[in-house]
Design a protein around this motif. Sequence first.
Motif, mmCIF file in Angstrom:
data_model
loop_
_atom_site.group_PDB
_atom_site.id
_atom_site.type_symbol
_atom_site.label_atom_id
_atom_site.label_comp_id
_atom_site.label_asym_id
_atom_site.label_seq_id
_atom_site.Cartn_x
_atom_site.Cartn_y
_atom_site.Cartn_z
ATOM 1 N N VAL A 1 -30.463 64.034 -45.521
ATOM 2 C CA VAL A 1 -30.864 63.928 -46.668
ATOM 3 C C VAL A 1 -31.146 62.597 -47.211
ATOM 4 C CG1 VAL A 1 -28.323 64.181 -47.728
ATOM 5 C CG2 VAL A 1 -30.313 64.991 -49.076
ATOM 6 N N PHE A 2 -30.225 61.881 -46.799
ATOM 7 C CA PHE A 2 -30.434 59.965 -47.054
ATOM 8 C C PHE A 2 -31.704 59.602 -46.714
ATOM 9 C CE2 PHE A 2 -29.969 55.824 -45.313
ATOM 10 C CZ PHE A 2 -29.060 55.348 -46.256
ATOM 11 N N HIS A 3 -32.220 60.014 -45.627
ATOM 12 C CA HIS A 3 -33.871 59.195 -45.457
ATOM 13 C C HIS A 3 -34.930 60.291 -46.306
ATOM 14 C CE1 HIS A 3 -31.714 57.428 -42.132
ATOM 15 N NE2 HIS A 3 -32.637 56.373 -42.335
ATOM 16 N N THR A 4 -34.197 61.470 -46.384
ATOM 17 C CA THR A 4 -35.197 62.345 -47.235
ATOM 18 C C THR A 4 -35.366 61.897 -48.610
ATOM 19 O OG1 THR A 4 -34.673 64.324 -45.942
ATOM 20 C CG2 THR A 4 -35.627 64.726 -48.029
ATOM 21 N N SER B 1 -28.198 59.619 -40.380
ATOM 22 C CA SER B 1 -28.306 59.588 -38.805
ATOM 23 C C SER B 1 -29.433 58.537 -38.593
ATOM 24 C CB SER B 1 -28.302 60.861 -38.401
ATOM 25 O OG SER B 1 -29.688 61.170 -38.513
ATOM 26 N N HIS B 2 -29.105 57.793 -37.494
ATOM 27 C CA HIS B 2 -30.148 56.763 -37.159
ATOM 28 C C HIS B 2 -30.511 56.892 -35.562
ATOM 29 C CE1 HIS B 2 -29.234 54.411 -40.748
ATOM 30 N NE2 HIS B 2 -30.603 54.595 -40.963
ATOM 31 N N GLY B 3 -31.523 57.018 -35.199
ATOM 32 C CA GLY B 3 -32.077 57.032 -33.848
ATOM 33 C C GLY B 3 -31.577 58.219 -33.013
ATOM 34 N N ALA C 1 -36.852 61.892 -41.310
ATOM 35 C CA ALA C 1 -35.864 61.249 -40.404
ATOM 36 C C ALA C 1 -36.012 59.547 -40.466
ATOM 37 C CB ALA C 1 -36.076 61.425 -38.992
ATOM 38 N N ASP C 2 -35.358 58.905 -40.041
ATOM 39 C CA ASP C 2 -35.216 57.498 -39.693
ATOM 40 C C ASP C 2 -36.429 57.002 -39.310
ATOM 41 O OD1 ASP C 2 -34.533 58.012 -37.507
ATOM 42 O OD2 ASP C 2 -33.266 56.303 -37.206
ATOM 43 N N ARG C 3 -37.045 57.668 -38.264
ATOM 44 C CA ARG C 3 -38.287 57.360 -37.658
ATOM 45 C C ARG C 3 -38.967 58.586 -36.920
ATOM 46 N NH1 ARG C 3 -35.506 52.910 -36.615
ATOM 47 N NH2 ARG C 3 -34.218 53.533 -34.973
ATOM 48 N N GLU D 1 -38.206 49.309 -37.319
ATOM 49 C CA GLU D 1 -38.611 50.107 -38.644
ATOM 50 C C GLU D 1 -37.597 51.487 -39.059
ATOM 51 O OE1 GLU D 1 -40.188 50.154 -36.134
ATOM 52 O OE2 GLU D 1 -41.815 51.513 -35.842
ATOM 53 N N ASP D 2 -37.553 51.553 -40.197
ATOM 54 C CA ASP D 2 -36.625 52.827 -40.731
ATOM 55 C C ASP D 2 -37.086 53.176 -42.027
ATOM 56 O OD1 ASP D 2 -34.463 54.364 -41.553
ATOM 57 O OD2 ASP D 2 -33.020 53.115 -40.439
ATOM 58 N N VAL D 3 -37.273 54.253 -42.174
ATOM 59 C CA VAL D 3 -37.665 54.954 -43.614
ATOM 60 C C VAL D 3 -36.756 54.422 -44.764
ATOM 61 C CG1 VAL D 3 -37.533 57.116 -44.845
ATOM 62 C CG2 VAL D 3 -38.831 56.912 -42.765
ATOM 63 N N CYS D 4 -35.298 54.308 -44.549
ATOM 64 C CA CYS D 4 -34.616 53.873 -45.602
ATOM 65 C C CYS D 4 -35.140 52.676 -46.142
ATOM 66 C CB CYS D 4 -33.174 53.992 -45.414
ATOM 67 S SG CYS D 4 -32.455 53.229 -43.961
ATOM 68 N N TYR D 5 -35.632 51.613 -45.329
ATOM 69 C CA TYR D 5 -36.098 50.520 -45.731
ATOM 70 C C TYR D 5 -37.398 50.577 -46.531
ATOM 71 C CZ TYR D 5 -32.346 48.468 -43.195
ATOM 72 O OH TYR D 5 -31.062 48.157 -42.885
#
Lengths: 406, 343
Positions: B303-306, A3-5, B294-296, B252-256
């Motif tokens: 779980v993806f961003h984790t 999820s984003h945002g 989380a992304d931000r 900005e975003d954690v996955c990057y």
Amino acid sequence: MASHGIPRPATTAHRTEQQLQEEQLQIQEYRDLEDLIRTKIAERQYTLEVLQLTSKLLKKNPEYYTIWNDRRRLLIYGLFSESSDSSSSSKEPSSSSPTVTTSTSSEGVSSSAVSTAENLTTTLHDPPSRNRGKSGTILDLIKGELEFLFPIMIKFPKCYWLWNYRLWILQQANERLDPDIARDLWNRELILVGKMLVKDSRNFHGWGYRRMVVTQLESQELHGKSMVESEFEYTTKVIHGLNGLSNFSAWHRRSKLIPTLLDQRGADDATRQQFLEDEFDLIISAMYTDSYPYAQSAWFYYQFLMTTVTDYVGHATITPNWTQEDRVVFVTRQLAVLGDMLDGAEDCKWVYDALIEYTLALCQMEEREPLPDEKTDCQSWLMELRKLDHLRSGRWDDLEISLEKR
Amino acid sequence: MSLVSGPGRAASSALPDEIQLAIEPHVKYIQSLDSRRNELEYWLTEHLRLSGLYWGLTALHLLGRPDALSRDETIEFILSCQNENGGFGAAPGHDAHLLSTLSAVQVLATVDALDELDERGKGDKEGGGKLAVGKYIANLQNRETGTFAGDEWGEEDTRFLYASLNALSLLLLLHLVNVNKAVDYVVSCANFDGGYGVSPGAESHSGQIFACLAALNIAGRIDLVNVDKLGRWLSERQVDGGGLNGRPEKLEDVCYSWWVASSLTMIGKLHWIDGGKLTEFILKCQDTKQGGIADRPGDMVDVFHTHFGIAGLSLLGYPGLEEVDAVYCMPKKVIERVLGPNK
Ligand SMILES: [Zn+2]
């Protein structure tokens, strides 16, 4: 999943017994629908009724790629081949038995699918001598698919599977329909993706999709011709639009179009030189007018233009016939422009960064070491970079070492 | 046995004075993911179940808790996702796709169970086992251009090219494809900024850059990269808050943290960004009570961003974490076991 945002709620919302029960009902309904589709697909019931079931599920969950694949199978092994204008080109899977029969219960479904397609035919002409079968024509089916996708794409503009399925459907048009009819469909896609890019001018999928649509419209298969001029025009429009200067996607596209554009125009050396000057004027005046030169997208485009002059071997070039001397004169002039830019933008790291880069590039072009005052200049610009940009101090360290070595 | 996030659970929004990696909550969060069948979101994310398992399991290994999920159940679940054509779907009954096939191979390699493919995988005696998986992947290569499609329906993307080389190299079956052609294709995707896109002509994007660099790395051709230009472009992904974005002037975003930092690592320029600031940013994106990243900061965890947050921290040398391999995004130990210490 990814999820984003989406904000995290501050406290755990306490959910009532009723809310929990409602969720269980939703789950049951969703899973029942999924089971039903699986059963029907396993039985190769490639009918409008099942198509409609997949629509229902995909509206809830457009990421469910297997269901998009089911939909493709429904069309190529079922609906396309039994449509009124089907040709022998549609293939049956080797192991299949022809179980495709439209049950009476699907009548309501089929008529609604056809009527949405008919809304579109008012703007697009059907091939003259084709009769409608119970599933309509292949064109009806394809247009129905495109119509179905549109609102979902508006809602989920970053879902890969949607863009992907849309392209696949249009390729089916190429394979199964008259080229002029397929071409009309692709033309409408260009308008559609233009609208999507107005909504989000940086959508990665949107720009990628636009390139693919243009490739199709340019193809011989669809009796196309080059669209480089109009696409270049389009990037100009986007760059001059709202936040255009920050639109790296548009600058990027522009950089890719230029070499072909000049070739196709049959531009002579003078025209090419003028073109390069105009591009520099565009980017530099943009930097001056648009709240100072702090937009990094603009600087990457500036870098692209400079690269065509300094580092042209094996790369895109605008002025291929320039002599070494022409290039040196040009870079020297740009260094003066950059120097002037500092006046009033002393806190803009991009200017210092560019000054160092192209001073060193100049030395390299002339195959010499930096002169003492060039070296001093670079060192003082580097000091400014250190002051302005702490995040990248490791990069400045490396730069300092490489300067010392010269 | 399957792992996918539902919506993150709520946490207090106030951050403690000193932020640390909330290891225990993250482990619990990942363990809990498969027990959320009473949430609609669990069912709506089934198309990512296998990749979810790879993300969760890898994060647990990096956290030093490799036994937090049952090995037997993991293997059982992976094998249940294999299709007759040798490829793996996202969950039982889902069509095979290259992305879930890569996740399957990565998970089996991580739990040291690639041989299970030969014993229990799909396919006959001669063509089955690992070879069946390898052939599924090899069939997706475009013999003309060298790139790969994601599945039989033909969408091509440099992510798929990377996924193929990654999985085939772990299976020791790289010879099934034309690696040189794949390399040529990656080179044709390079842009003036040193970056790479989905296909020739496409804009540079950090995710694609990671995929292209890692593919070149597996092919032994990282020498083809314009290190200086790309390093500069990548280092400019770091924004004032310390996080990284994927393209110029985006959020900005954690996955990057993963895609940019691993790319910088592969070209030896990780020190061109501020690792301390990035670490801080990733830690701020944690839900320190209920676990997950989380992304931000303040957003819903998943779980993806984790996974990518923890992998990023490992790359940055966060104390106590297992070392991650920048090319495979798996524990270094695992890669050394499968490919040997000098891979
Ligand atoms: Zn993200």
